[in-house]
Design a protein around this motif. Sequence first.
Motif, PDB file in Angstrom:
ATOM      1  N   LEU A   1       0.580  -0.849   0.050  1.00  0.00           N
ATOM      2  CA  LEU A   1      -0.010  -0.026   0.251  1.00  0.00           C
ATOM      3  C   LEU A   1       0.618   1.707  -0.443  1.00  0.00           C
ATOM      4  O   LEU A   1       0.516   2.305  -0.825  1.00  0.00           O
ATOM      5  N   LEU A   2       2.028   1.536   0.873  1.00  0.00           N
ATOM      6  CA  LEU A   2       2.375   2.219   0.815  1.00  0.00           C
ATOM      7  C   LEU A   2       4.094   3.103   0.021  1.00  0.00           C
ATOM      8  O   LEU A   2       4.757   3.574   0.376  1.00  0.00           O
ATOM      9  N   GLY A   3       4.698   1.459   0.002  1.00  0.00           N
ATOM     10  CA  GLY A   3       5.454   1.507  -0.927  1.00  0.00           C
ATOM     11  C   GLY A   3       6.183   2.119  -1.427  1.00  0.00           C
ATOM     12  O   GLY A   3       7.148   2.742  -1.577  1.00  0.00           O
ATOM     13  N   ALA A   4       4.988   3.003  -1.978  1.00  0.00           N
ATOM     14  CA  ALA A   4       5.089   3.727  -3.677  1.00  0.00           C
ATOM     15  C   ALA A   4       6.328   5.448  -2.667  1.00  0.00           C
ATOM     16  O   ALA A   4       6.713   5.594  -3.330  1.00  0.00           O
ATOM     17  N   LEU A   5       5.815   4.989  -1.650  1.00  0.00           N
ATOM     18  CA  LEU A   5       6.571   7.088  -0.514  1.00  0.00           C
ATOM     19  C   LEU A   5       7.581   6.678  -0.297  1.00  0.00           C
ATOM     20  O   LEU A   5       8.712   7.438  -0.021  1.00  0.00           O
ATOM     21  N   ALA A   6       7.973   4.846  -0.201  1.00  0.00           N
ATOM     22  CA  ALA A   6       9.216   4.700  -0.032  1.00  0.00           C
ATOM     23  C   ALA A   6      10.860   5.069  -0.671  1.00  0.00           C
ATOM     24  O   ALA A   6      11.725   5.895  -1.171  1.00  0.00           O
ATOM     25  N   VAL A   7      10.008   5.347  -2.613  1.00  0.00           N
ATOM     26  CA  VAL A   7      10.117   4.736  -3.427  1.00  0.00           C
ATOM     27  C   VAL A   7      10.865   6.436  -3.571  1.00  0.00           C
ATOM     28  O   VAL A   7      12.036   6.849  -4.506  1.00  0.00           O
ATOM     29  N   TRP A   8      10.109   7.460  -2.512  1.00  0.00           N
ATOM     30  CA  TRP A   8      10.534   9.151  -2.878  1.00  0.00           C
ATOM     31  C   TRP A   8      11.437   9.501  -2.433  1.00  0.00           C
ATOM     32  O   TRP A   8      12.904   9.843  -2.594  1.00  0.00           O
ATOM     33  N   ARG A   9      12.195   8.177  -0.979  1.00  0.00           N
ATOM     34  CA  ARG A   9      13.396   8.772  -0.403  1.00  0.00           C
ATOM     35  C   ARG A   9      14.547   7.535  -1.325  1.00  0.00           C
ATOM     36  O   ARG A   9      15.796   7.921  -1.270  1.00  0.00           O
TER      37      ARG A   9
ATOM     38  N   VAL B   1      -8.539   1.102  -5.483  1.00  0.00           N
ATOM     39  CA  VAL B   1      -7.302   1.887  -4.647  1.00  0.00           C
ATOM     40  C   VAL B   1      -6.050   1.516  -4.135  1.00  0.00           C
ATOM     41  O   VAL B   1      -5.439   2.882  -4.103  1.00  0.00           O
ATOM     42  N   LEU B   2      -5.968   1.007  -3.722  1.00  0.00           N
ATOM     43  CA  LEU B   2      -4.683   0.161  -4.081  1.00  0.00           C
ATOM     44  C   LEU B   2      -3.749   1.227  -5.093  1.00  0.00           C
ATOM     45  O   LEU B   2      -2.739   1.076  -4.830  1.00  0.00           O
ATOM     46  N   LEU B   3      -4.207   0.369  -6.401  1.00  0.00           N
ATOM     47  CA  LEU B   3      -3.586   0.573  -7.272  1.00  0.00           C
ATOM     48  C   LEU B   3      -4.127   1.928  -7.513  1.00  0.00           C
ATOM     49  O   LEU B   3      -2.744   2.817  -8.237  1.00  0.00           O
TER      50      LEU B   3
ATOM     51  N   ASN C   1      -1.410   3.883  -5.544  1.00  0.00           N
ATOM     52  CA  ASN C   1       0.191   4.287  -6.176  1.00  0.00           C
ATOM     53  C   ASN C   1       0.475   4.415  -7.039  1.00  0.00           C
ATOM     54  O   ASN C   1       1.413   5.079  -7.628  1.00  0.00           O
ATOM     55  N   ALA C   2      -0.369   4.624  -8.266  1.00  0.00           N
ATOM     56  CA  ALA C   2      -0.315   4.835  -9.015  1.00  0.00           C
ATOM     57  C   ALA C   2      -0.537   6.625  -9.375  1.00  0.00           C
ATOM     58  O   ALA C   2       0.664   6.859  -9.801  1.00  0.00           O
ATOM     59  N   ALA C   3      -0.558   7.067  -7.883  1.00  0.00           N
ATOM     60  CA  ALA C   3      -0.790   8.677  -8.273  1.00  0.00           C
ATOM     61  C   ALA C   3       0.152   9.727  -7.800  1.00  0.00           C
ATOM     62  O   ALA C   3       1.390   9.904  -8.134  1.00  0.00           O
ATOM     63  N   ILE C   4       0.931   8.837  -6.847  1.00  0.00           N
ATOM     64  CA  ILE C   4       2.397   8.286  -6.037  1.00  0.00           C
ATOM     65  C   ILE C   4       3.811   8.485  -6.805  1.00  0.00           C
ATOM     66  O   ILE C   4       4.045   9.139  -7.237  1.00  0.00           O
ATOM     67  N   TYR C   5       2.983   7.249  -7.620  1.00  0.00           N
ATOM     68  CA  TYR C   5       4.551   6.880  -8.655  1.00  0.00           C
ATOM     69  C   TYR C   5       4.476   7.806  -9.984  1.00  0.00           C
ATOM     70  O   TYR C   5       5.394   8.412 -10.235  1.00  0.00           O
ATOM     71  N   ALA C   6       3.183   8.448 -10.607  1.00  0.00           N
ATOM     72  CA  ALA C   6       2.955   9.380 -11.377  1.00  0.00           C
ATOM     73  C   ALA C   6       3.836  10.717 -10.708  1.00  0.00           C
ATOM     74  O   ALA C   6       5.080  11.225 -11.834  1.00  0.00           O
ATOM     75  N   LEU C   7       3.416  10.794  -9.865  1.00  0.00           N
ATOM     76  CA  LEU C   7       3.884  12.358  -8.998  1.00  0.00           C
ATOM     77  C   LEU C   7       6.191  12.546  -9.073  1.00  0.00           C
ATOM     78  O   LEU C   7       6.423  13.325  -8.895  1.00  0.00           O
ATOM     79  N   TRP C   8       5.864  11.575  -8.551  1.00  0.00           N
ATOM     80  CA  TRP C   8       7.452  11.009  -8.547  1.00  0.00           C
ATOM     81  C   TRP C   8       7.972  11.023  -9.799  1.00  0.00           C
ATOM     82  O   TRP C   8       9.087  11.824  -9.967  1.00  0.00           O
ATOM     83  N   ILE C   9       7.746  10.091 -10.804  1.00  0.00           N
ATOM     84  CA  ILE C   9       8.601  11.000 -12.588  1.00  0.00           C
ATOM     85  C   ILE C   9       8.638  11.890 -12.485  1.00  0.00           C
ATOM     86  O   ILE C   9       9.269  12.455 -12.850  1.00  0.00           O
TER      87      ILE C   9
END
Length: 123
Positions: free
Chosen positions: A22-30, A106-108, A111-119
């Motif tokens: 659920l929250l791993g995409a947030l760790a990708v930012w760091r 919601v999971l997808l 995470n898609a939103a977090i990855y899109a913002l990160w990219i």
Amino acid sequence: MLWRWLADAVLVVHLGFVLFALLGALAVWRWPSVAWLHLPALVWGAYVVLAGDICPLTPLEVHLRVAGGEAGYDISFIERYLLPLIYPDVVQGDAGRGLQQTLGMVLLGFNAAIYALWIRRRR
């Protein structure tokens, strides 16, 4: 007593995996290299939730509980532990399945939103 502790350990690992999916995409930012672990976890987690399949950790936990003399159960980890926390008044079964699919979307989406913002941020 050992069986119960092992079952509880599997439960904690399972919960940790769910939280990571659920929250791993947030760790990708760091730590961007975490994406190599998170994306497969996300795909597996989404598959299990959306397909209504059962993660192999669930039968392992049930087996350990039964071996320790406790009662087992025949529903998924999400239906057993998470849905009652999130939606305590909802009856399990078909209603639980619909909520499980909603949680998968919601999971997808999250995470898609977090990855899109990160990219976008990295460009």
